[in-house]
Scaffold this active site. Structure first.
Site, PDB file in Angstrom:
ATOM      1  N   GLY A  17      46.068  29.016  46.552  1.00  0.00           N
ATOM      2  CA  GLY A  17      47.102  29.420  47.504  1.00  0.00           C
ATOM      3  C   GLY A  17      47.044  28.569  48.769  1.00  0.00           C
ATOM      4  O   GLY A  17      46.224  27.649  48.889  1.00  0.00           O
ATOM      5  N   THR A  42      50.923  33.564  42.493  1.00  0.00           N
ATOM      6  CA  THR A  42      51.674  32.944  43.599  1.00  0.00           C
ATOM      7  C   THR A  42      51.038  31.616  44.022  1.00  0.00           C
ATOM      8  O   THR A  42      51.648  30.856  44.758  1.00  0.00           O
ATOM      9  CB  THR A  42      51.773  33.867  44.846  1.00  0.00           C
ATOM     10  OG1 THR A  42      50.453  34.221  45.262  1.00  0.00           O
ATOM     11  CG2 THR A  42      52.573  35.116  44.540  1.00  0.00           C
ATOM     12  N   GLY A  43      49.831  31.351  43.576  1.00  0.00           N
ATOM     13  CA  GLY A  43      49.165  30.076  43.875  1.00  0.00           C
ATOM     14  C   GLY A  43      49.698  28.973  42.976  1.00  0.00           C
ATOM     15  O   GLY A  43      50.428  29.236  42.015  1.00  0.00           O
ATOM     16  N   ASN A 107      35.881  44.441  43.159  1.00  0.00           N
ATOM     17  CA  ASN A 107      35.174  43.502  42.271  1.00  0.00           C
ATOM     18  C   ASN A 107      34.464  42.391  43.048  1.00  0.00           C
ATOM     19  O   ASN A 107      33.335  42.014  42.722  1.00  0.00           O
ATOM     20  CB  ASN A 107      36.156  42.861  41.289  1.00  0.00           C
ATOM     21  CG  ASN A 107      36.626  43.846  40.233  1.00  0.00           C
ATOM     22  OD1 ASN A 107      35.909  44.783  39.892  1.00  0.00           O
ATOM     23  ND2 ASN A 107      37.824  43.641  39.717  1.00  0.00           N
ATOM     24  N   GLY A 110      31.502  43.770  44.741  1.00  0.00           N
ATOM     25  CA  GLY A 110      30.453  43.979  43.742  1.00  0.00           C
ATOM     26  C   GLY A 110      29.732  42.674  43.423  1.00  0.00           C
ATOM     27  O   GLY A 110      28.501  42.643  43.282  1.00  0.00           O
ATOM     28  N   ALA A 122      39.832  38.504  53.626  1.00  0.00           N
ATOM     29  CA  ALA A 122      41.057  38.080  54.317  1.00  0.00           C
ATOM     30  C   ALA A 122      41.907  39.323  54.521  1.00  0.00           C
ATOM     31  O   ALA A 122      42.545  39.812  53.592  1.00  0.00           O
ATOM     32  CB  ALA A 122      41.806  37.055  53.483  1.00  0.00           C
ATOM     33  N   TYR A 153      51.339  46.150  50.618  1.00  0.00           N
ATOM     34  CA  TYR A 153      50.454  45.111  51.166  1.00  0.00           C
ATOM     35  C   TYR A 153      49.592  45.687  52.291  1.00  0.00           C
ATOM     36  O   TYR A 153      48.369  45.557  52.285  1.00  0.00           O
ATOM     37  CB  TYR A 153      51.315  43.969  51.691  1.00  0.00           C
ATOM     38  CG  TYR A 153      50.545  42.778  52.216  1.00  0.00           C
ATOM     39  CD1 TYR A 153      49.779  41.982  51.368  1.00  0.00           C
ATOM     40  CD2 TYR A 153      50.613  42.425  53.561  1.00  0.00           C
ATOM     41  CE1 TYR A 153      49.100  40.867  51.854  1.00  0.00           C
ATOM     42  CE2 TYR A 153      49.943  41.309  54.052  1.00  0.00           C
ATOM     43  CZ  TYR A 153      49.187  40.534  53.189  1.00  0.00           C
ATOM     44  OH  TYR A 153      48.517  39.434  53.674  1.00  0.00           O
ATOM     45  N   ARG A 194      58.961  33.298  53.596  1.00  0.00           N
ATOM     46  CA  ARG A 194      58.488  33.469  54.968  1.00  0.00           C
ATOM     47  C   ARG A 194      59.307  32.580  55.902  1.00  0.00           C
ATOM     48  O   ARG A 194      59.887  31.579  55.498  1.00  0.00           O
ATOM     49  CB  ARG A 194      57.001  33.153  55.071  1.00  0.00           C
ATOM     50  CG  ARG A 194      56.191  34.328  54.555  1.00  0.00           C
ATOM     51  CD  ARG A 194      54.746  34.168  54.838  1.00  0.00           C
ATOM     52  NE  ARG A 194      54.098  33.373  53.825  1.00  0.00           N
ATOM     53  CZ  ARG A 194      52.785  33.379  53.621  1.00  0.00           C
ATOM     54  NH1 ARG A 194      52.005  34.119  54.355  1.00  0.00           N
ATOM     55  NH2 ARG A 194      52.264  32.638  52.686  1.00  0.00           N
TER      56      ARG A 194
HETATM   57  N1  UDP Z   1      62.738  36.100  59.013  1.00  0.00           N
HETATM   58  C1  UDP Z   1      64.013  35.635  59.279  1.00  0.00           C
HETATM   59  N2  UDP Z   1      64.627  34.828  58.360  1.00  0.00           N
HETATM   60  C2  UDP Z   1      64.044  34.461  57.186  1.00  0.00           C
HETATM   61  C3  UDP Z   1      62.722  34.925  56.920  1.00  0.00           C
HETATM   62  C4  UDP Z   1      62.115  35.751  57.857  1.00  0.00           C
HETATM   63  O1  UDP Z   1      64.595  35.933  60.341  1.00  0.00           O
HETATM   64  O2  UDP Z   1      64.671  33.732  56.405  1.00  0.00           O
HETATM   65  C5  UDP Z   1      62.084  36.955  60.002  1.00  0.00           C
HETATM   66  C6  UDP Z   1      61.510  38.257  59.444  1.00  0.00           C
HETATM   67  O3  UDP Z   1      62.492  39.281  59.440  1.00  0.00           O
HETATM   68  C7  UDP Z   1      60.382  38.530  60.411  1.00  0.00           C
HETATM   69  C8  UDP Z   1      59.912  37.146  60.846  1.00  0.00           C
HETATM   70  O4  UDP Z   1      60.973  36.259  60.513  1.00  0.00           O
HETATM   71  O5  UDP Z   1      60.869  39.223  61.552  1.00  0.00           O
HETATM   72  C9  UDP Z   1      58.645  36.689  60.135  1.00  0.00           C
HETATM   73  O6  UDP Z   1      58.826  36.901  58.751  1.00  0.00           O
HETATM   74  P1  UDP Z   1      57.809  36.393  57.659  1.00  0.00           P
HETATM   75  O7  UDP Z   1      58.411  36.730  56.342  1.00  0.00           O
HETATM   76  O8  UDP Z   1      57.460  34.982  57.894  1.00  0.00           O
HETATM   77  O9  UDP Z   1      56.484  37.223  57.849  1.00  0.00           O
HETATM   78  P2  UDP Z   1      56.035  38.588  58.565  1.00  0.00           P
HETATM   79  O10 UDP Z   1      55.516  38.164  59.883  1.00  0.00           O
HETATM   80  O11 UDP Z   1      57.211  39.513  58.698  1.00  0.00           O
HETATM   81  O12 UDP Z   1      55.004  39.117  57.649  1.00  0.00           O
END
Ligand code: UDP
Length: 321
Positions: A17, A42-43, A107, A110, A122, A153, A194
């Site tokens: 990842g 996802t990696g 795990n 362990g 993490a 999560y 993200r």
């Molecule tokens: N966000 C956005 N447009 C995108 C993706 C994310 O405006 O295309 C916003 C999302 O709603 C959040 C912030 O950017 O407020 C960070 O989102 P990310 O998914 O990176 O991670 P988070 O910090 O929410 O875990």
């Protein structure tokens, strides 16, 4: 190949990842032998392709939510970094996300107990949920919706922290917990949803940048090399309470979109989309503990880090054409 007796050996779960691969690079540079484990859900092996043939690096394709069998190995550190980590990934994989945070943590703990190894979990700023305290200090217990879409999560990581502290208190395992705030850099997946890869990909393709909500929500972005440096320092410390690692430089998502347009010189417009459920309004790490305990603070400024990241995505997009 078996490690020399004095050589330190680290297991890294999630090693293919974004963070796991950078962490593996750092551990190898520090002279460790690295046993990398990933189920590649996802990696991506492209993140560790440059390590193929390195005699100190071994890759095992395995889902750590199932028992981890490494009978003949001496192991000094177990870094548990495996998990879907972007909101769209854990929305698509809710049950594997819960399992890797719960069963995977069990795990790997362990394994650390059996090998008498140090254990590094993490964890995440998501343990604070949609925080009612700002900035977030480690002694804040958070504001998490357990049954919302992000709960899979957030609660898995909170459970992982509880399990880690229980192994520390009850079994005397030498544990650490790092609460990782938004981190960016090369090897993020272009389409992991993200905000950093999303906006950069959109800008480089001349598409509109999709700002969710009105863009007034805030995040604080840390460059990956800074984060990895903090994680390494924490692993080498003897500090067992959680430690926030991140860059306190906070900005709104709208400001972030404007910065990406400025730096890429894109012609992209901004397009507003609905805010996802339970999207935290604000997020900023209080890093006083990391400064005090580890002597750590981020060094890479935003322009430098974001330019290196844009360059990475520019090259990956060019190679896809
Ligand atoms: N966000 C956005 N447009 C995108 C993706 C994310 O405006 O295309 C916003 C999302 O709603 C959040 C912030 O950017 O407020 C960070 O989102 P990310 O998914 O990176 O991670 P988070 O910090 O929410 O875990």
């Amino acid at each position: 190949m078996a490690a020399k007796n004095s050589q330190r050996v680290s297991v890294v779960t999630g090693a293919a990842g974004f963070l796991g691969s950078h962490l593996s690079d750092r551990l190898l540079a520090e002279g460790h032998r690295v046993i990398a484990i990933d189920n590649l859900v996802t990696g991506n092996t492209a993140n560790i392709g440059h390590l193929a043939g390195n005699e100190n690096f071994q890759f095992i394709k395995h889902n750590v939510s199932n028992f981890i069998f490494l009978p003949d190995e001496k192991i000094d550190y177990v870094f548990h970094f495996a998990s879907p980590a972007s909101p769209i990934d854990y929305l698509e994989l809710p049950i594997p996300t819960l399992k890797v945070g719960a069963l995977g943590t069990h795990n790997t703990l362990g394994l650390a107990k059996d090998k008498n190894a140090a254990f590094i979990l993490a964890s995440t700023s998501e343990v604070y949920g949609d925080p009612l305290e700002h900035p977030q200090k480690e002694d804040y217990w958070g504001n998490v919706n357990p049954i919302g879409p992000r709960g899979v999560y957030d609660e898995a990581k909170r459970y992982g922290e509880a399990m880690t502290m229980a192994y520390h208190r009850y079994h005397r395992v030498d544990t650490r917990i790092v609460r990782i705030f938004n981190t960016y850099g090369p090897r993020m997946r272009l389409r992991d949803g993200r905000v950093v890869p999303a906006f950069i990909g959109q800008a480089l393709n001349g598409q509109p940048l999709t700002v969710f909500g009105d863009g007034s929500q805030t995040r604080s972005f840390c460059y990956v090399s800074d984060l990895i440096d903090g994680i390494f320092k924490l692993a080498m410390s003897d500090f067992h309470e959680p430690v926030n690692l991140g860059n306190p430089r906070e900005m709104t998502i709208k400001q972030f979109a404007d910065e990406i347009v400025r730096i890429t010189e894109a012609k992209s417009a901004i397009e507003y989309k609905p805010l996802p459920i339970d999207d935290p309004r604000v997020r900023q790490p209080d890093i006083s503990r990391a400064k005090k305990v580890l002597g750590w603070e981020p060094r890479v400024d935003f322009d430098e880090g974001i330019k290196a990241t844009i360059e990475y995505f520019r090259q990956s997009l060019a190679s896809q054409r």
